[in-house]
Design a protein around this motif. Structure first.
Motif, PDB file in Angstrom:
ATOM      1  N   GLU A   1      15.683  -3.759  23.685  1.00 29.59           N
ATOM      2  CA  GLU A   1      16.303  -3.027  22.708  1.00 29.59           C
ATOM      3  C   GLU A   1      17.600  -2.358  23.582  1.00 29.59           C
ATOM      4  OE1 GLU A   1      16.844  -3.329  19.642  1.00 29.59           O
ATOM      5  OE2 GLU A   1      15.210  -4.950  19.642  1.00 29.59           O
TER       6      GLU A   1
ATOM      7  N   THR B   1       9.478  -3.468  24.330  1.00 30.60           N
ATOM      8  CA  THR B   1      10.279  -3.522  23.100  1.00 30.60           C
ATOM      9  C   THR B   1      11.728  -2.662  23.667  1.00 30.60           C
ATOM     10  OG1 THR B   1       8.635  -3.884  21.666  1.00 30.60           O
ATOM     11  CG2 THR B   1      10.596  -2.737  20.865  1.00 30.60           C
ATOM     12  N   ILE B   2      11.110  -1.428  24.153  1.00 33.80           N
ATOM     13  CA  ILE B   2      12.304  -0.457  24.786  1.00 33.80           C
ATOM     14  C   ILE B   2      13.442  -1.215  25.608  1.00 33.80           C
ATOM     15  CG2 ILE B   2      12.756   1.663  26.077  1.00 33.80           C
ATOM     16  CD1 ILE B   2       9.982   2.738  24.851  1.00 33.80           C
TER      17      ILE B   2
ATOM     18  N   HIS C   1      20.342  -4.731  24.924  1.00 36.28           N
ATOM     19  CA  HIS C   1      21.304  -5.168  23.669  1.00 36.28           C
ATOM     20  C   HIS C   1      22.065  -3.925  23.104  1.00 36.28           C
ATOM     21  CE1 HIS C   1      19.940  -8.982  22.995  1.00 36.28           C
ATOM     22  NE2 HIS C   1      18.441  -8.641  22.972  1.00 36.28           N
ATOM     23  N   ALA C   2      21.657  -2.451  23.007  1.00 41.83           N
ATOM     24  CA  ALA C   2      22.328  -1.485  23.049  1.00 41.83           C
ATOM     25  C   ALA C   2      23.421  -1.102  24.038  1.00 41.83           C
ATOM     26  CB  ALA C   2      21.537  -0.196  22.932  1.00 41.83           C
TER      27      ALA C   2
ATOM     28  N   ASP D   1      14.768 -12.555  25.984  1.00 35.94           N
ATOM     29  CA  ASP D   1      15.798 -13.322  25.419  1.00 35.94           C
ATOM     30  C   ASP D   1      16.123 -14.545  26.325  1.00 35.94           C
ATOM     31  OD1 ASP D   1      17.003 -11.527  23.194  1.00 35.94           O
ATOM     32  OD2 ASP D   1      16.733 -10.230  25.012  1.00 35.94           O
TER      33      ASP D   1
ATOM     34  N   GLY E   1      20.305  -8.293  27.131  1.00 37.32           N
ATOM     35  CA  GLY E   1      19.155  -8.419  26.682  1.00 37.32           C
ATOM     36  C   GLY E   1      18.180  -8.791  27.884  1.00 37.32           C
TER      37      GLY E   1
ATOM     38  N   TYR F   1       8.905 -11.423  24.428  1.00 34.79           N
ATOM     39  CA  TYR F   1       9.765 -10.507  24.394  1.00 34.79           C
ATOM     40  C   TYR F   1      11.221 -10.727  24.838  1.00 34.79           C
ATOM     41  CZ  TYR F   1       5.969  -7.533  22.666  1.00 34.79           C
ATOM     42  OH  TYR F   1       4.893  -7.162  22.198  1.00 34.79           O
TER      43      TYR F   1
END
Length: 228
Positions: free
Chosen positions: A127, A123-124, A130-131, A154, A11, A152
């Protein structure tokens, strides 16, 4: 110079640094990348100094997999983030975007564009971390930038300047010692890691107060960690 140990989590992790020219991000990147591991650095404000990176790296091979791209406008920065999102894969060990907010403050952006574009970028990045199950490290050098990124993030890391060198505070991060020319000043956490704690009921990280190694904390009291 301090020896920094980072156990970055999946993250988005924001490191609050004292200035846009701080080299702590270079040390964290070098501590995270092993020889040949793939990493992507999306640069802003010409932060990516190859001289600093190679000075911090354990060996030149540690940086062989690091790719650096520089952005000079907010649109370029956002495009690079989108590009990394397309090319990064499961072999990616780290993504880093120092001074991530700075390009989005430029005068050529309208305020609504600035907020929307920055939000999309963060945001990108979050994410993507995490991906891919990999850490994404960004830095913020002032309160406004920190507030914008923290929404934003973590995880958060505070970078503090002491008389002995840089100290990091946050979950999963530890300052083991400070280099001073030809010698290395160790800390209690370092020896706990090497030798183990004698008494499990005692917190191994011992704090001392009013020793003058840190100017002040948020509440105005001097604070530092014990060094040995």
């Amino acid at each position: 110079m301090s020896r920094l140990a980072l156990e970055a989590d999946t993250g988005l992790t924001v490191c609050h640094v004292p200035s846009v020219r701080s080299t702590v991000v270079h040390r964290l990147v070098c501590s995270q990348l092993a020889d040949g591991q793939r990493g992507y650095w999306i640069d802003a404000r010409n932060t990516a100094s190859t001289h600093v990176l190679y000075d911090c790296a354990a060996s030149p091979r540690a940086l062989e997999g690091l790719q650096i791209a520089r952005a000079f406008t907010a649109y370029q920065h956002h495009s690079l983030v989108r590009r990394v999102a397309r090319v990064a894969d499961s072999e990616t060990a780290l993504l880093v975007a120092p001074n991530v907010v700075d390009r989005y403050r430029d005068d050529d952006l309208r305020e609504y564009e600035r907020e929307e574009l920055l939000a999309a970028t963060l945001t990108i990045l979050g994410e993507l971390g995490h991906a891919l199950d990999c850490p994404v490290l960004v830095t913020a050098a002032d309160e406004d930038a920190g507030a914008a990124v923290s929404e934003y993030a973590d995880h958060e890391i505070e970078c503090l300047e002491t008389r002995e060198g840089i100290r990091l505070e946050g979950e999963g991060v530890q300052t083991d010692g400070y280099w001073h020319g030809s010698y290395w000043q160790t800390t209690i956490p370092y020896w706990v890691e090497v030798c183990g704690a004698l008494d499990r009921g005692i917190d191994p990280v011992v704090r001392a107060y009013d020793r003058g190694l840190v100017e002040s904390t948020a509440d105005g009291e001097a604070e530092t960690e014990v060094i040995v």
